[in-house]
Design an enzyme around this catalytic site. Structure first.
Site, short mmCIF file in Angstrom:
data_model
loop_
_atom_site.label_atom_id
_atom_site.label_comp_id
_atom_site.label_asym_id
_atom_site.label_seq_id
_atom_site.Cartn_x
_atom_site.Cartn_y
_atom_site.Cartn_z
N LYS A 44 -22.49 11.59 -35.85
CA LYS A 44 -21.22 11.82 -34.66
C LYS A 44 -20.84 10.56 -33.96
O LYS A 44 -20.33 10.47 -32.93
CB LYS A 44 -22.13 12.58 -33.69
CG LYS A 44 -22.34 14.13 -34.14
CD LYS A 44 -22.58 15.29 -32.86
CE LYS A 44 -23.89 15.14 -32.37
NZ LYS A 44 -23.93 15.84 -31.24
N LYS A 46 -23.32 8.83 -32.40
CA LYS A 46 -23.78 8.55 -31.29
C LYS A 46 -25.22 8.01 -31.51
O LYS A 46 -25.88 8.28 -32.37
CB LYS A 46 -24.16 10.01 -30.49
CG LYS A 46 -22.97 10.75 -29.66
CD LYS A 46 -23.27 11.96 -29.20
CE LYS A 46 -22.62 12.25 -27.94
NZ LYS A 46 -23.00 13.26 -27.15
#
Ligand code: C2G
Length: 130
Positions: A44, A46
């Site tokens: 993602k 992240k």
């Protein structure tokens, strides 16, 4: 038993997370959280401050959360919904419309995000205070 599911990273837990967990739980009797693994977070884009195990421990201590399962990829949601007999899938409104294909399998509910807070904002504010 009416099971609800939601997914996320839930890093640096804040009141925006608590609000959505509280409101998701209020839609049924049992709330499952699909917690993004560290590997999925990398996909993602992240990088969570807390590891999966630490984020899982924190989530499990929240009274609205009944079960935490790992979220390892984008495509597991249909299987999770079937396996856990989920009736409602809940996400914050920043995801509005993104998971509508799940409507074949369960109710899909997008709840308004809590304004003025995010993990990124926490990190930025702390950095600026240094
Ligand atoms: N959220 C919110 N209000 C905020 C911040 C977050 O309602 N101020 C909600 C998000 O909309 C999401 C949940 O809290 O429903 C978790 O947010 P994140 O941890 O940022 O999750 P995200 O990175 O959006 O991952 O497959 C779905 C993804 O795993 C969602």
């Amino acid at each position: 038993m009416k099971k609800i599911i939601t997914y996320g990273t839930f890093d640096l837990i804040h009141h925006g997370h608590i609000n959505i967990l509280k409101r998701a739980k209020a839609l049924g009797d049992y709330l499952i959280v699909g917690l993004s693994s560290d590997e999925f977070n990398a996909i993602k884009g992240k990088a969570a401050y807390h590891s999966y195990e630490e984020r899982k421990l924190i989530l499990e201590a929240i009274k609205y959360v009944d079960e935490v399962i790992p979220e390892q990829n984008w495509g597991q949601k249909v299987n999770d919904i079937k396996t856990h007999d989920v009736k409602i899938f809940v996400m914050g409104s920043d995801w509005e419309g993104k998971f509508d294909e799940l409507i074949e399998h369960c109710e899909v509910v997008y709840l308004p995000r809590t304004e003025g807070i995010s993990t990124t904002k926490i990190k930025t504010d702390l950095h600026n205070k240094e």
